[in-house]
Design an enzyme around this catalytic site. Structure first.
Site, short mmCIF file in Angstrom:
data_model
loop_
_atom_site.label_atom_id
_atom_site.label_comp_id
_atom_site.label_asym_id
_atom_site.label_seq_id
_atom_site.Cartn_x
_atom_site.Cartn_y
_atom_site.Cartn_z
N LYS A 9 -2.03 -27.61 26.60
CA LYS A 9 -3.33 -27.27 27.24
C LYS A 9 -3.75 -26.18 26.56
CE LYS A 9 -1.49 -29.04 31.64
NZ LYS A 9 -1.13 -28.75 33.10
N TYR A 49 -7.01 -36.80 35.48
CA TYR A 49 -6.49 -36.36 36.58
C TYR A 49 -7.01 -37.14 37.88
CZ TYR A 49 -4.40 -32.50 34.36
OH TYR A 49 -3.54 -31.43 33.21
N PHE A 57 -7.20 -28.09 44.39
CA PHE A 57 -7.29 -27.57 42.92
C PHE A 57 -7.67 -28.26 42.01
CE2 PHE A 57 -2.78 -29.03 43.59
CZ PHE A 57 -2.92 -30.05 42.34
N ARG A 85 9.87 -34.77 29.76
CA ARG A 85 9.55 -34.01 31.04
C ARG A 85 10.67 -32.98 31.37
NH1 ARG A 85 5.27 -34.76 34.34
NH2 ARG A 85 6.45 -34.71 36.27
N THR A 91 6.84 -28.40 37.02
CA THR A 91 5.41 -28.16 36.93
C THR A 91 5.39 -26.68 37.26
OG1 THR A 91 4.97 -30.59 37.51
CG2 THR A 91 3.34 -28.66 38.22
N ARG A 102 8.13 -24.65 29.76
CA ARG A 102 7.42 -23.84 30.79
C ARG A 102 8.42 -22.67 31.13
NH1 ARG A 102 5.62 -29.55 33.91
NH2 ARG A 102 3.70 -29.70 32.89
N ASN A 112 0.20 -23.88 32.75
CA ASN A 112 1.53 -24.35 32.62
C ASN A 112 1.75 -25.07 31.26
OD1 ASN A 112 0.65 -26.70 33.18
ND2 ASN A 112 2.08 -27.30 34.72
N HIS A 115 1.22 -30.86 29.29
CA HIS A 115 1.12 -32.08 30.28
C HIS A 115 2.18 -33.10 29.59
CE1 HIS A 115 -0.13 -35.14 32.79
NE2 HIS A 115 -0.25 -35.84 31.86
N GLU A 126 -2.45 -42.97 29.89
CA GLU A 126 -2.87 -41.92 29.26
C GLU A 126 -2.90 -42.20 27.90
OE1 GLU A 126 -0.13 -39.13 30.74
OE2 GLU A 126 -0.95 -38.97 32.75
P1 CMP Z 1 0.10 -31.45 34.96
O1 CMP Z 1 1.47 -31.86 34.76
O2 CMP Z 1 -0.96 -31.31 33.93
O3 CMP Z 1 -0.38 -32.30 36.17
C1 CMP Z 1 -1.27 -31.77 37.05
C2 CMP Z 1 -1.45 -30.45 37.01
O4 CMP Z 1 -2.00 -29.78 38.19
C3 CMP Z 1 -0.01 -29.68 36.93
O5 CMP Z 1 0.41 -29.90 35.50
C4 CMP Z 1 -0.41 -28.11 37.15
O6 CMP Z 1 -0.88 -27.51 35.97
C5 CMP Z 1 -1.81 -28.54 38.01
N1 CMP Z 1 -1.43 -27.72 39.30
C6 CMP Z 1 -0.44 -28.18 40.26
N2 CMP Z 1 -0.44 -27.60 41.42
C7 CMP Z 1 -1.50 -26.68 41.17
C8 CMP Z 1 -1.91 -25.53 42.03
N3 CMP Z 1 -1.38 -25.40 43.11
N4 CMP Z 1 -3.05 -25.06 41.57
C9 CMP Z 1 -3.42 -25.19 40.27
N5 CMP Z 1 -2.87 -26.24 39.46
C10 CMP Z 1 -2.17 -26.82 39.79
#
Ligand code: CMP
Length: 143
Positions: A9, A49, A57, A85, A91, A102, A112, A115, A126
């Site tokens: 990211k 997404y 969010f 993963r 996450t 992470r 984070n 992805h 994807e």
């Molecule tokens: P990712 O694996 O890219 O898939 C969905 C993303 O949503 C996840 O990683 C996080 O970066 C993001 N995410 C999840 N929960 C929150 C949150 N509470 N606020 C902001 N981003 C979030």
């Protein structure tokens, strides 16, 4: 052979973590079969997404992923989806174990670093969303 979609990211790109992340997957024994540094359109981000569309969010997520270049990749190998993963960690970096990407490099759930597809279905979806025909290679070792 199983394939997954992984993406460094904007925070990972700007913190110069592409090499570290690629290195971890290479050393694990997975094969890189597609990669590109790219800016993400809002359209692509929203499609990627889509399952989070109703989350509070969602707007923040799309803003962040379109805020700077990402490094999109396709990796191949035995059980690469679930193993990647595990290597990424939970996450929320606060819950991610040390030794995971992470856990080692992130503190915020929004930023984070990486992805990764969470199932065979999302990996197929994807990869097809992010990579065109001819951008995912198939090659054998010749040396
Ligand atoms: P990712 O694996 O890219 O898939 C969905 C993303 O949503 C996840 O990683 C996080 O970066 C993001 N995410 C999840 N929960 C929150 C949150 N509470 N606020 C902001 N981003 C979030």
């Amino acid at each position: 052979m199983e394939k997954t979609f992984l993406m460094v990211k904007p925070d990972g790109v700007q913190r110069n973590l592409i090499g570290e992340i690629v290195s971890r997957f290479e050393q694990k024994g997975f094969q890189l079969v597609g990669a590109k540094l790219m800016n993400v359109s809002r359209e692509l981000a929203e499609e990627h997404y889509a399952e989070h569309k109703e989350r509070p969010f969602f707007g923040e997520l799309v803003d962040f992923i379109t805020s700077g270049p990402v490094f999109a990749m396709v990796w191949q190998g035995n059980n690469v989806i679930s193993t990647a993963r595990s290597m990424m960690g939970k996450t929320n970096p606060a819950d991610a174990a040390s030794g995971t990407i992470r856990g080692d490099f992130a503190t915020s759930v929004g930023m984070n670093i990486i992805h990764g597809s969470d199932s065979l279905e999302s990996a197929e979806r994807e990869i097809n969303l992010w990579f065109g025909e001819g951008e995912v290679l198939s090659y054998e070792k010749t040396i």
